[in-house]
Structures are given as C-alpha cells and as structure tokens.
Write a protein that holds these residues in place. Structure first.
Motif, PDB file in Angstrom:
ATOM      1  N   SER A 261       0.830  -1.207   0.000  1.00 19.73           N
ATOM      2  CA  SER A 261       0.000   0.000   0.000  1.00 19.73           C
ATOM      3  C   SER A 261       0.865   1.258   0.000  1.00 19.73           C
ATOM      4  CB  SER A 261      -0.936  -0.009   1.210  1.00 19.73           C
ATOM      5  OG  SER A 261      -0.208   0.103   2.423  1.00 19.73           O
ATOM      6  N   VAL A 262       1.986   1.225   0.726  1.00 24.49           N
ATOM      7  CA  VAL A 262       2.896   2.371   0.714  1.00 24.49           C
ATOM      8  C   VAL A 262       3.470   2.572  -0.684  1.00 24.49           C
ATOM      9  CG1 VAL A 262       5.047   3.314   1.661  1.00 24.49           C
ATOM     10  CG2 VAL A 262       3.451   2.096   3.159  1.00 24.49           C
ATOM     11  N   GLU A 263       3.715   1.476  -1.378  1.00 25.14           N
ATOM     12  CA  GLU A 263       4.236   1.558  -2.749  1.00 25.14           C
ATOM     13  C   GLU A 263       3.254   2.262  -3.677  1.00 25.14           C
ATOM     14  OE1 GLU A 263       7.130  -1.556  -4.518  1.00 25.14           O
ATOM     15  OE2 GLU A 263       5.104  -2.165  -5.100  1.00 25.14           O
ATOM     16  N   LYS A 264       1.966   2.130  -3.415  1.00 21.15           N
ATOM     17  CA  LYS A 264       0.965   2.831  -4.226  1.00 21.15           C
ATOM     18  C   LYS A 264       1.095   4.336  -4.084  1.00 21.15           C
ATOM     19  CE  LYS A 264      -2.661  -0.681  -4.547  1.00 21.15           C
ATOM     20  NZ  LYS A 264      -1.850  -1.826  -4.164  1.00 21.15           N
ATOM     21  N   TRP A 265       1.523   4.801  -2.905  1.00 21.67           N
ATOM     22  CA  TRP A 265       1.732   6.237  -2.708  1.00 21.67           C
ATOM     23  C   TRP A 265       3.086   6.680  -3.257  1.00 21.67           C
ATOM     24  CZ3 TRP A 265       0.400   4.806   2.934  1.00 21.67           C
ATOM     25  CH2 TRP A 265      -0.984   4.641   3.060  1.00 21.67           C
ATOM     26  N   ALA A 266       4.083   5.826  -3.125  1.00 20.68           N
ATOM     27  CA  ALA A 266       5.433   6.201  -3.557  1.00 20.68           C
ATOM     28  C   ALA A 266       5.562   6.211  -5.082  1.00 20.68           C
ATOM     29  CB  ALA A 266       6.456   5.243  -2.945  1.00 20.68           C
ATOM     30  N   TYR A 267       4.922   5.220  -5.739  1.00 22.75           N
ATOM     31  CA  TYR A 267       5.046   5.081  -7.192  1.00 22.75           C
ATOM     32  C   TYR A 267       3.674   4.919  -7.855  1.00 22.75           C
ATOM     33  CZ  TYR A 267      10.099   4.397  -6.712  1.00 22.75           C
ATOM     34  OH  TYR A 267      11.439   4.572  -6.453  1.00 22.75           O
ATOM     35  N   PRO A 268       2.807   5.919  -7.746  1.00 22.94           N
ATOM     36  CA  PRO A 268       1.484   5.795  -8.380  1.00 22.94           C
ATOM     37  C   PRO A 268       1.577   5.698  -9.900  1.00 22.94           C
ATOM     38  CG  PRO A 268       1.869   8.042  -7.637  1.00 22.94           C
ATOM     39  CD  PRO A 268       2.977   7.215  -7.072  1.00 22.94           C
ATOM     40  N   GLU A 269       2.684   6.207 -10.464  1.00 26.00           N
ATOM     41  CA  GLU A 269       2.825   6.184 -11.928  1.00 26.00           C
ATOM     42  C   GLU A 269       2.965   4.763 -12.470  1.00 26.00           C
ATOM     43  OE1 GLU A 269       6.958   6.952 -10.161  1.00 26.00           O
ATOM     44  OE2 GLU A 269       4.892   7.597  -9.821  1.00 26.00           O
ATOM     45  N   TRP A 270       3.347   3.813 -11.628  1.00 25.14           N
ATOM     46  CA  TRP A 270       3.441   2.432 -12.099  1.00 25.14           C
ATOM     47  C   TRP A 270       2.075   1.891 -12.527  1.00 25.14           C
ATOM     48  CZ3 TRP A 270       7.023  -0.116  -7.850  1.00 25.14           C
ATOM     49  CH2 TRP A 270       8.329   0.384  -8.017  1.00 25.14           C
ATOM     50  N   THR A 271       1.030   2.415 -11.927  1.00 23.67           N
ATOM     51  CA  THR A 271      -0.320   1.941 -12.244  1.00 23.67           C
ATOM     52  C   THR A 271      -0.984   2.796 -13.315  1.00 23.67           C
ATOM     53  OG1 THR A 271      -0.445   1.363  -9.890  1.00 23.67           O
ATOM     54  CG2 THR A 271      -2.455   1.132 -11.136  1.00 23.67           C
ATOM     55  N   ALA A 272      -0.347   3.886 -13.713  1.00 23.77           N
ATOM     56  CA  ALA A 272      -0.952   4.803 -14.684  1.00 23.77           C
ATOM     57  C   ALA A 272      -1.339   4.112 -15.995  1.00 23.77           C
ATOM     58  CB  ALA A 272      -0.014   5.978 -14.948  1.00 23.77           C
TER      59      ALA A 272
ATOM     60  N   MET B 145      19.199   2.777  -0.341  1.00 22.69           N
ATOM     61  CA  MET B 145      19.601   1.867  -1.415  1.00 22.69           C
ATOM     62  C   MET B 145      19.633   2.522  -2.792  1.00 22.69           C
ATOM     63  SD  MET B 145      17.740  -1.710  -0.360  1.00 22.69           S
ATOM     64  CE  MET B 145      18.085  -2.488   1.207  1.00 22.69           C
ATOM     65  N   TYR B 146      18.695   3.425  -3.046  1.00 24.59           N
ATOM     66  CA  TYR B 146      18.559   3.961  -4.399  1.00 24.59           C
ATOM     67  C   TYR B 146      18.578   5.482  -4.463  1.00 24.59           C
ATOM     68  CZ  TYR B 146      16.789  -0.784  -4.972  1.00 24.59           C
ATOM     69  OH  TYR B 146      16.645  -2.150  -4.961  1.00 24.59           O
ATOM     70  N   GLY B 147      18.586   6.159  -3.332  1.00 23.24           N
ATOM     71  CA  GLY B 147      18.452   7.604  -3.321  1.00 23.24           C
ATOM     72  C   GLY B 147      17.034   7.986  -2.942  1.00 23.24           C
ATOM     73  N   ALA B 148      16.870   9.187  -2.458  1.00 25.11           N
ATOM     74  CA  ALA B 148      15.569   9.633  -1.962  1.00 25.11           C
ATOM     75  C   ALA B 148      14.570   9.780  -3.102  1.00 25.11           C
ATOM     76  CB  ALA B 148      15.715  10.954  -1.225  1.00 25.11           C
ATOM     77  N   LEU B 149      13.303   9.500  -2.781  1.00 29.46           N
ATOM     78  CA  LEU B 149      12.226   9.764  -3.729  1.00 29.46           C
ATOM     79  C   LEU B 149      12.034  11.274  -3.839  1.00 29.46           C
ATOM     80  CD1 LEU B 149       9.760   6.994  -2.553  1.00 29.46           C
ATOM     81  CD2 LEU B 149      10.869   7.097  -4.770  1.00 29.46           C
ATOM     82  N   PHE B 150      11.346  11.709  -4.895  1.00 25.31           N
ATOM     83  CA  PHE B 150      11.210  13.131  -5.124  1.00 25.31           C
ATOM     84  C   PHE B 150      10.396  13.828  -4.032  1.00 25.31           C
ATOM     85  CE2 PHE B 150      12.010  11.518  -9.463  1.00 25.31           C
ATOM     86  CZ  PHE B 150      13.159  12.237  -9.712  1.00 25.31           C
ATOM     87  N   SER B 151       9.389  13.133  -3.499  1.00 23.54           N
ATOM     88  CA  SER B 151       8.563  13.776  -2.484  1.00 23.54           C
ATOM     89  C   SER B 151       7.929  12.723  -1.601  1.00 23.54           C
ATOM     90  CB  SER B 151       7.476  14.634  -3.138  1.00 23.54           C
ATOM     91  OG  SER B 151       6.610  13.839  -3.917  1.00 23.54           O
ATOM     92  N   ALA B 152       7.599  13.115  -0.387  1.00 18.49           N
ATOM     93  CA  ALA B 152       6.883  12.232   0.523  1.00 18.49           C
ATOM     94  C   ALA B 152       5.404  12.221   0.132  1.00 18.49           C
ATOM     95  CB  ALA B 152       7.046  12.712   1.962  1.00 18.49           C
ATOM     96  N   PRO B 153       4.698  11.148   0.460  1.00 19.51           N
ATOM     97  CA  PRO B 153       3.304  11.056   0.047  1.00 19.51           C
ATOM     98  C   PRO B 153       2.419  12.035   0.816  1.00 19.51           C
ATOM     99  CG  PRO B 153       3.829   9.264   1.513  1.00 19.51           C
ATOM    100  CD  PRO B 153       5.125   9.978   1.230  1.00 19.51           C
ATOM    101  N   VAL B 154       1.437  12.583   0.127  1.00 18.69           N
ATOM    102  CA  VAL B 154       0.398  13.395   0.766  1.00 18.69           C
ATOM    103  C   VAL B 154      -0.878  12.583   0.704  1.00 18.69           C
ATOM    104  CG1 VAL B 154      -0.901  15.552   0.710  1.00 18.69           C
ATOM    105  CG2 VAL B 154       1.511  15.526   0.031  1.00 18.69           C
ATOM    106  N   ILE B 155      -1.291  12.053   1.854  1.00 20.07           N
ATOM    107  CA  ILE B 155      -2.424  11.128   1.888  1.00 20.07           C
ATOM    108  C   ILE B 155      -3.689  11.886   2.271  1.00 20.07           C
ATOM    109  CG2 ILE B 155      -3.313   8.996   2.902  1.00 20.07           C
ATOM    110  CD1 ILE B 155      -0.403   8.313   3.622  1.00 20.07           C
TER     111      ILE B 155
END
Length: 258
Positions: free
Chosen positions: A122-133, A248-258
């Motif tokens: 579920s956290v992945e849905k907030w971190a990478y919503p574009e994967w489901t686009a 591991m990979y570097g910071a994501l661009f932004s934290a999720p706004v739920i």
C-alpha cells in the motif's frame, strides 16, 4: 472448511507451483523473471513435496531457497514486496513438524506475513502511483470517476487499513480477510489467468484466515488504543519504505500526501 484448511492451502500451492513450472522463467511470482533452467523443475519438485505431510518442511525450505535466490537477483528492497512467501514457508515447515513458533500457531505466522506484505504494497501505491498509470489509462472504469491521483491515494489507504486489520481481533481480521480475498478474486476476472496464478497463494491464505475460528480475549484498552496502533504502524511503514529507498537507491522526489 476449517478442518480442511491445511489441505486447501497445500492443494492451492500445488496448483501454484505446477503453473509456474508450466509457464517457465518465473521465480515465485510472474513479476520475477529468470533464465535459470533449474528454477521451473525445482518448483515442480516443491509441488511434489506438498503431497505428503512429512515432506512439507522440504517444500517450505525450498520456498526459502527460491526467495533467497530472487533476493540475490533482484535485491532486498524489491523482495520486500513478498514476505508472504516466507510466511507460507514457515507455515509449511511448522505444520509438517507439528510445531508452533514459540507458541504462535503456523496460521498466525503466515497471517502476520500477509499483513506486512499488503501494508508494504500500500505504501508503494503512494510512492510510485505512476506504475499503475498505464493500467488506469487502459481501464478507466477502475477509478469510478475519480482522478488517477485520488484513486491511488484512496486505494493505498483502503489496502493499508485492511492489511492492518489482519493483525487485529478475530472478528476484525476475518472480516478484512474476506474483503481482501474478494478484491483479489474480482481482479482475476479482469486480468486473467496470470493474475490468478500470481495471487493464488495470498488468496488461499486469506481464505484460511477467514475460516479460522480461534478466539482470544480482547481488552477494552486495546480497542480504545486501536487508532494509536494504526498511526504507529502507518508511520513505521512509511519511514521504513522511504528511508530504505533512500539508503539503497536515493531519496524519492517527495513524501506522500495522503
């Protein structure tokens, strides 16, 4: 149904591993591809081990081997999506040995693993919503008229809440298991047999949780503190995901706004 839970789990996992052997080139889940020729045959051997009660520990150990190999190929962060496989492995090993894990039933072990898996997803849905686009673009009816951004945020909240409920009181976790199983089964009709194969393992675990009639005493204080426990779980998983990703990979661009 409750008396046959173990048989149902073994039969479904047998179907799962035979299907992976037939498809070939897959480690445990269709997302994890491999060119290793021994993987399909190893998975067929695991299906064979599921036939007899005495060989269930071998099947569980084999799942751990496959999980370790997949981690070596894809990295620990990627395999953090699938701790349910380790829960299933523990379930098979403990069931085959007729043991508990320091008093924790095998079903409770795999239940906790399923909850962790779904909360992480579920956290992945907030971190990478574009994967489901691409999926939402191909099937816009899935959003029920909402924007893709709002749909992904809402989907993550619903999934995290139901996953958290799997580690709560018996009635709550059984209700959550039924709802989650219904969601996964309905997705099969939409996405076909590959989805059915990939999710068969977690579906049977959810069915087993729904059929579990174990009772425990629930204290009023625990019920009153449920929102606090939920907030701690949500904060913990968000922190683990984003800090782990940054390490591991570097910071994501932004934290999720739920």
């Amino acid at each position: 149904m409750r008396a046959d839970t173990g048989l149902l789990v073994r039969a479904t996992l047998g179907f799962f591993f035979v299907s992976l052997w037939t498809m070939g080139g897959i480690i445990l889940t269709p997302e994890l591809k491999t060119d290793a020729a021994w993987i399909p045959w190893f998975q067929l051997a695991l299906a064979t081990c599921l036939i007899w009660h005495r060989t269930l520990p071998l099947a569980g150990a084999g799942i751990v081997v496959l999980f370790g190999y997949a981690t070596w190929c894809y990295g620990a962060f990627h395999l953090a999506d699938y701790p349910v496989f380790l829960g299933v492995a523990a379930y098979l090993i403990l069931t085959g040995l007729n043991r508990t894990l320091y008093g924790i039933r095998p079903l409770d072990v795999v239940r906790a693993a399923a909850a962790v898996t779904l909360m992480w997803a579920s956290v992945e849905k907030w971190a990478y919503p574009e994967w489901t686009a691409p999926l939402l673009a191909a099937k816009p009816g899935m959003t029920f008229g909402a924007s893709p951004e709002l749909f992904m945020k809402a989907a993550g909240v619903v999934e995290f809440t139901l996953a958290f409920a799997l580690i709560w009181t018996p009635l709550v976790r059984r209700t959550a298991a039924i709802i989650l199983a219904a969601i996964f089964v309905s997705a099969v009709f939409e996405f076909g047999k590959v989805d059915a194969i990939g999710h068969s393992g977690i579906i049977v675990v959810l069915v087993a949780i729904a059929a579990d009639d174990a009772r425990i005493a629930v204290r009023r204080r625990d019920v009153a503190l449920a929102p606090a426990y939920y907030a701690v779980a949500l904060t913990g998983f968000l922190t683990l995901y984003y800090v782990g990703h940054a390490a591991m990979y570097g910071a994501l661009f932004s934290a999720p706004v739920i």
